[in-house]
Design an enzyme around this catalytic site. Structure first.
Site, PDB file in Angstrom:
ATOM      1  N   CYS A   1       8.012 -32.393  -5.839  1.00  0.00           N
ATOM      2  CA  CYS A   1       9.070 -33.103  -5.089  1.00  0.00           C
ATOM      3  C   CYS A   1      10.098 -33.664  -6.283  1.00  0.00           C
ATOM      4  CB  CYS A   1       8.684 -34.556  -4.370  1.00  0.00           C
ATOM      5  SG  CYS A   1       8.047 -35.618  -4.601  1.00  0.00           S
TER       6      CYS A   1
ATOM      7  N   CYS B   1      16.795 -32.420   3.721  1.00  0.00           N
ATOM      8  CA  CYS B   1      16.609 -30.963   3.778  1.00  0.00           C
ATOM      9  C   CYS B   1      14.961 -30.155   3.934  1.00  0.00           C
ATOM     10  CB  CYS B   1      17.095 -29.763   2.573  1.00  0.00           C
ATOM     11  SG  CYS B   1      15.915 -30.692   1.020  1.00  0.00           S
TER      12      CYS B   1
ATOM     13  N   CYS C   1      18.861 -38.462  -0.079  1.00  0.00           N
ATOM     14  CA  CYS C   1      18.566 -37.723   0.596  1.00  0.00           C
ATOM     15  C   CYS C   1      19.420 -36.902   2.109  1.00  0.00           C
ATOM     16  CB  CYS C   1      17.424 -38.228   1.005  1.00  0.00           C
ATOM     17  SG  CYS C   1      16.116 -37.080   2.251  1.00  0.00           S
TER      18      CYS C   1
ATOM     19  N   CYS D   1       0.995 -40.627  -1.978  1.00  0.00           N
ATOM     20  CA  CYS D   1       1.177 -39.652  -3.242  1.00  0.00           C
ATOM     21  C   CYS D   1       0.499 -39.364  -4.443  1.00  0.00           C
ATOM     22  CB  CYS D   1       2.927 -40.077  -3.845  1.00  0.00           C
ATOM     23  SG  CYS D   1       3.371 -39.623  -5.173  1.00  0.00           S
TER      24      CYS D   1
ATOM     25  N   ASN E   1       5.184  -2.560  11.958  1.00  0.00           N
ATOM     26  CA  ASN E   1       4.607  -2.084  10.897  1.00  0.00           C
ATOM     27  C   ASN E   1       4.737  -3.193   9.465  1.00  0.00           C
ATOM     28  OD1 ASN E   1       3.273  -0.745   8.924  1.00  0.00           O
ATOM     29  ND2 ASN E   1       3.220   1.617  10.621  1.00  0.00           N
TER      30      ASN E   1
ATOM     31  N   CYS F   1       5.581   4.161  10.106  1.00  0.00           N
ATOM     32  CA  CYS F   1       4.821   3.953   8.431  1.00  0.00           C
ATOM     33  C   CYS F   1       5.750   4.736   7.491  1.00  0.00           C
ATOM     34  CB  CYS F   1       3.546   4.911   7.596  1.00  0.00           C
ATOM     35  SG  CYS F   1       3.148   5.080   6.305  1.00  0.00           S
TER      36      CYS F   1
ATOM     37  N   ASN G   1       0.720  -1.235   0.483  1.00  0.00           N
ATOM     38  CA  ASN G   1      -0.079  -0.197   0.313  1.00  0.00           C
ATOM     39  C   ASN G   1       1.202   0.950  -0.179  1.00  0.00           C
ATOM     40  OD1 ASN G   1      -0.442   1.969   2.593  1.00  0.00           O
ATOM     41  ND2 ASN G   1       0.159  -0.297   3.629  1.00  0.00           N
TER      42      ASN G   1
HETATM   43  C1  LIG Z   1      -4.218   0.139   3.538  1.00  0.00           C
HETATM   44  C2  LIG Z   1      -3.111   0.286   4.837  1.00  0.00           C
HETATM   45  C3  LIG Z   1      -3.044   1.018   5.613  1.00  0.00           C
HETATM   46  C4  LIG Z   1      -1.826   0.785   6.389  1.00  0.00           C
HETATM   47  N1  LIG Z   1      -2.658   1.967   7.396  1.00  0.00           N
HETATM   48  C5  LIG Z   1      -1.422   2.338   8.868  1.00  0.00           C
HETATM   49  C6  LIG Z   1      -1.927   3.496   9.497  1.00  0.00           C
HETATM   50  O1  LIG Z   1      -2.503   4.259   8.933  1.00  0.00           O
HETATM   51  N2  LIG Z   1      -1.682   3.403  10.886  1.00  0.00           N
HETATM   52  C7  LIG Z   1       0.061   2.452  10.744  1.00  0.00           C
HETATM   53  O2  LIG Z   1       0.064   2.420  12.714  1.00  0.00           O
HETATM   54  N3  LIG Z   1      -0.078   1.061  10.377  1.00  0.00           N
HETATM   55  C8  LIG Z   1      -0.765   1.083   9.043  1.00  0.00           C
HETATM   56  N4  LIG Z   1      -1.103   0.235   8.037  1.00  0.00           N
HETATM   57  C9  LIG Z   1      -0.040  -0.945   8.779  1.00  0.00           C
HETATM   58  C10 LIG Z   1      -0.995  -2.206   9.472  1.00  0.00           C
HETATM   59  O3  LIG Z   1      -1.748  -1.203  10.876  1.00  0.00           O
HETATM   60  C11 LIG Z   1      -0.330  -3.642  10.261  1.00  0.00           C
HETATM   61  O4  LIG Z   1       1.057  -2.779  11.060  1.00  0.00           O
HETATM   62  C12 LIG Z   1       0.353  -3.968   8.656  1.00  0.00           C
HETATM   63  O5  LIG Z   1      -0.403  -4.197   7.282  1.00  0.00           O
HETATM   64  C13 LIG Z   1       1.141  -5.509   9.032  1.00  0.00           C
HETATM   65  O6  LIG Z   1       0.165  -5.964   9.808  1.00  0.00           O
HETATM   66  P1  LIG Z   1      -0.966  -7.061   8.345  1.00  0.00           P
HETATM   67  O7  LIG Z   1      -0.316  -8.012   7.997  1.00  0.00           O
HETATM   68  O8  LIG Z   1      -2.016  -8.279   9.415  1.00  0.00           O
HETATM   69  O9  LIG Z   1      -1.059  -6.317   7.726  1.00  0.00           O
HETATM   70  C14 LIG Z   1      -1.530  -0.389   7.276  1.00  0.00           C
HETATM   71  C15 LIG Z   1      -1.747  -1.502   6.271  1.00  0.00           C
HETATM   72  C16 LIG Z   1      -2.137  -1.428   5.336  1.00  0.00           C
HETATM   73  C17 LIG Z   1      -2.447  -2.346   4.446  1.00  0.00           C
END
Ligand SMILES: Cc1cc2nc3c(=O)[nH]c(=O)nc-3n(C[C@H](O)[C@H](O)[C@H](O)COP(=O)(O)O)c2cc1C
Length: 395
Positions: free
Chosen positions: A343, A372, A369, A337, A197, A134, A72
């Site tokens: 595989c 792994c 094998c 299988c 985040n 962010c 995003n």
């Molecule tokens: C579209 C979108 C917008 C987001 N906006 C914010 C935000 O405004 N503030 C924030 O702290 N995290 C924001 N996040 C991050 C999410 O809170 C979260 O930390 C991150 O997406 C990982 O978690 P998830 O895999 O469950 O989405 C956003 C995530 C997405 C996908």
């Protein structure tokens, strides 16, 4: 057995919180999620000045079989602080006992943080989550602020000066040493960290326009990668913070199922947050999350979520502690299988050339094998497992 939990002195009916993002973009959405049964919510990040949001701003990343993640390029809320005050009142009226954590963002000026707190504090907020993570911001905000201890320290102190409520700091995984940052947060006296985040990412390139995806008016920017693909990264962050710092942790990143959540708790998270899975599957997933976790705890004789917290950590070691004398070899269950050959191909080009298809079934040469585990992961029917091999010495 109960999923109720007390975290930072706040009572949560269950440990599943909406993470800050589109599912918490308005009071109505949060109320709807609370009706479905979510245990708490972190609002979409609120700043002194709202931002505009680019169109488009989401890019779902797929592989041939599944949705893998999502990049995003969204910013923080597009609503004003005063509008949020009204939204918070609505939520509190509808669900007075369901905790709301306000996500807030400022930069290098204390007023930006403190004024938001001053205006929202009377509206039922139970804790603050500082968004210093962010990746979609430059100029000393978001992850830029949270990656630099010299900027992070004063920001936490400004927020703490403005409130008596618990201050949670949401960390970015886009650092070399997240534990060092968690320790800075701890030294500053914050109550907890959220980890993590999104991971900084570039969704792709439109090969006709030769422009980044998502493309906004012909150009694009790096974004934040979320969803199941980032779980191993965020889970590692939570585990290493739990091992290296003393702060309570809110786990976040790629949680889709109760198992994901249980894993986060097992490596030290007290509660978890979910964003992308809700965007993909709806708030209704809360039923499977609570049901599954409840049954898991019961079946393992664990009386609460707390009882699971950190239980896997003693077994999380570093090299050279791994036991190299454990010798395993792949074994096929012929009845399972389907002869797909995945595989065989994987082992031929990325393994030890130990598998052949014989009469439409995978046959493993246990002498060749090397244990792994690639074939186990590639098999679509769980027909292969690793079993102990006596009498084979390594080397
Ligand atoms: C579209 C979108 C917008 C987001 N906006 C914010 C935000 O405004 N503030 C924030 O702290 N995290 C924001 N996040 C991050 C999410 O809170 C979260 O930390 C991150 O997406 C990982 O978690 P998830 O895999 O469950 O989405 C956003 C995530 C997405 C996908």
């Amino acid at each position: 057995m109960t999923l109720e939990t007390n975290f930072l002195g706040i009572h949560f009916p269950n440990p599943f919180l909406l993470a800050s993002g589109p599912p918490t973009a308005s009071g109505a959405m949060i109320i709807n999620a609370f009706k479905a049964g979510w245990g708490g919510a972190v609002t979409k990040t609120i700043g002194l000045a709202p931002t505009r949001l680019p169109d488009p701003r989401l890019r779902v990343i797929k592989d041939v079989r599944n949705l893998r993640g999502m990049v995003n390029i969204e910013l923080i809320t597009d609503m004003t602080v005063d509008k949020w005050a009204v939204e918070l009142d609505r939520i509190r009226d509808a669900f007075p006992d369901r905790p709301i954590i306000a996500s807030i963002m400022g930069g290098g000026d204390p007023y930006e943080w403190q004024e938001v707190i001053r205006r929202l504090a009377p509206h039922g907020v139970k804790a603050w989550e500082m968004n210093v993570s962010c990746p979609n911001f430059a100029g000393g905000r978001g992850a830029h602020l949270g990656q630099d201890p010299e900027c992070l320290r004063p920001a936490i102190e400004w927020v703490k000066d403005a409130t008596d409520l618990p201050v949670i700091v949401k960390l970015t995984p886009n650092v070399t040493d997240i534990v060092a940052l968690a320790r800075v947060v701890e030294e500053c006296g914050a109550a907890a960290v959220t980890a993590t985040n999104t991971l900084s990412g570039l969704a792709g390139i439109d090969l006709d326009a030769l422009a980044p995806l998502p493309t906004v008016g012909g150009i694009g920017v790096f974004g934040g990668y979320s969803g199941p693909a980032i779980k191993p990264v965020s889970l590692r962050c939570v585990a290493s913070i739990a091992q290296g710092a003393k702060l309570p942790i809110l786990g976040c990143g790629g949680i889709e199922t109760w198992k994901d959540a249980a894993e986060y708790v097992a490596v030290g998270a007290s509660v978890v947050q979910v964003c992308t899975a809700i965007m993909w599957q709806g708030v209704e997933i809360i039923d499977d999350l609570t049901d599954g976790l409840d049954k898991y705890l019961a079946s393992h004789g664990l009386e609460s979520v707390d009882a699971l917290c950190g239980r896997a950590l003693p077994r999380l070691v570093t090299y050279p502690s791994v036991d190299m004398d454990v010798i395993l070899r792949a074994q096929v269950e012929p009845a399972l299988c389907i002869g797909c050959g995945l595989c065989v191909r994987g082992c031929a080009s990325g393994g030890y050339q130990a598998i052949n298809l014989v009469d439409g079934l995978a046959v493993i040469d246990r002498e060749e094998c090397d244990g792994c585990g690639l074939c186990v992961g590639l098999c679509p029917t769980s027909a292969i497992k690793l079993t102990a091999q006596a009498g084979i010495a390594r080397g």
